[in-house]
Motif scaffolding. Structure first.
Motif, PDB file in Angstrom:
ATOM      1  N   ASP A 148      -5.699   8.334   2.296  1.00 51.36           N
ATOM      2  CA  ASP A 148      -4.909   7.209   2.444  1.00 51.36           C
ATOM      3  C   ASP A 148      -3.744   7.211   3.192  1.00 51.36           C
ATOM      4  O   ASP A 148      -3.482   6.285   3.996  1.00 51.36           O
ATOM      5  N   GLU A 204       0.767  -1.207   0.126  1.00 48.09           N
ATOM      6  CA  GLU A 204       0.183  -0.053   0.075  1.00 48.09           C
ATOM      7  C   GLU A 204       0.814   1.221  -0.105  1.00 48.09           C
ATOM      8  O   GLU A 204       0.471   2.284  -0.780  1.00 48.09           O
ATOM      9  N   LEU A 257       1.231   4.509  -2.768  1.00 47.92           N
ATOM     10  CA  LEU A 257       1.005   5.802  -2.439  1.00 47.92           C
ATOM     11  C   LEU A 257       2.466   6.506  -2.940  1.00 47.92           C
ATOM     12  O   LEU A 257       2.279   7.563  -3.613  1.00 47.92           O
TER      13      LEU A 257
END
Length: 267
Positions: free
Chosen positions: A94, A75, A79
């Motif tokens: 996020d 993740e 990003l």
């Protein structure tokens, strides 16, 4: 224009802060992964050396933690690959979500170290050989080192993240304030334009009304009067019909006189 420049400048600062946060997230995830790998190695070695299954629960816990760390690293990588970052975009949410996940994993890593340490200390209560006892004590020393390094890392990393979050909060407030100011200016400009358009329309209506009144009060020219007073001539067809009707009436009158004369003679 100045307001737009301020917002652009603040957006650039936001990107820099967010990139700094992502960098710290990557470092934290890597640290947790290395720490977890070390714990797994210790638990596996202890299981093999002591010939018991007491460390299976630790190995299971650490494998689960490692899976979570691997997922979070993916993740974070996603990003890092994203562009056009802004404070109002979804990526800001996020990043905060990833931050919460990292804190949760840090707590789990601390918990796993404690569980491993407690289990190792418990092994010293068993009847171990001197070699096994020494082996356990060496591993306990390594775990203590892991605890100290994690403690120092988390403290330092938390300071950096707190500093970054404070910058983000400040920038967020500034951007929101400038955007409200800019929107207010745009609304006033639109309102002024609408008023100007209304004035133009009102002026056009007044001009049209004046022109209409002038045309009504304008004197009629002689040519206009003569044209209005000219009588239309009767049509030729109508004249013929009238003449025919007169002729029939005259003939009818003559016939009636003749009949009367004839009757008088008979008497």
């Amino acid at each position: 224009m100045n307001d737009n420049k301020n917002i652009q400048r603040q957006e650039e600062q936001t990107k820099e802060v967010i990139n700094e946060i992502k960098k710290e997230y990557t470092k934290t995830a890597d640290f947790l992964e290395d720490n977890t790998d070390t714990q797994l190695k210790i638990a596996g070695e202890l299981k093999e050396e002591l010939k018991n299954n007491d460390f299976d629960v630790n190995i299971e816990e650490l494998n689960s933690l490692k899976d979570e760390i691997t997922g979070l690293k993916a993740e974070i990588k996603r990003l890092n690959e994203m562009d056009n970052i802004s404070l109002s975009s979804l990526i800001a949410k996020d990043i905060r979500a990833v931050g919460k996940s990292l804190i949760n994993l840090q707590e789990k890593a601390v918990g796993s170290i404690k569980h491993l340490y407690d289990n190792m200390k418990h092994q010293l209560n068993y009847s171990l050989t001197k070699a096994q006892e020494k082996f356990v004590q060496v591993k306990i020393g390594i775990v203590k080192g892991l605890v100290n390094s994690m403690q120092n890392f988390i403290k330092e990393q938390q300071k950096k993240l707190n500093n970054c979050l404070e910058k983000l909060d400040t920038l967020s407030k500034e951007i929101q304030k400038d955007e409200e100011k800019l929107n207010k200016g745009n609304k006033e400009e639109i309102k002024q334009t609408d008023n100007e358009n209304k004035d133009i329309k009102a002026s056009e209506k007044a001009s049209a009304r004046d022109n209409s009144e002038r045309s009504k009060n304008k004197p009629i020219k002689n040519d206009d009067r003569s044209s209005k007073n000219i009588k239309r001539k009767p049509s030729v067809l109508k004249t013929l019909k009238e003449n025919q009707q007169k002729i029939r009436l005259e003939e009818k009158g003559k016939a009636e006189k003749t009949v009367k004369k004839d009757k008088g003679m008979e008497i």
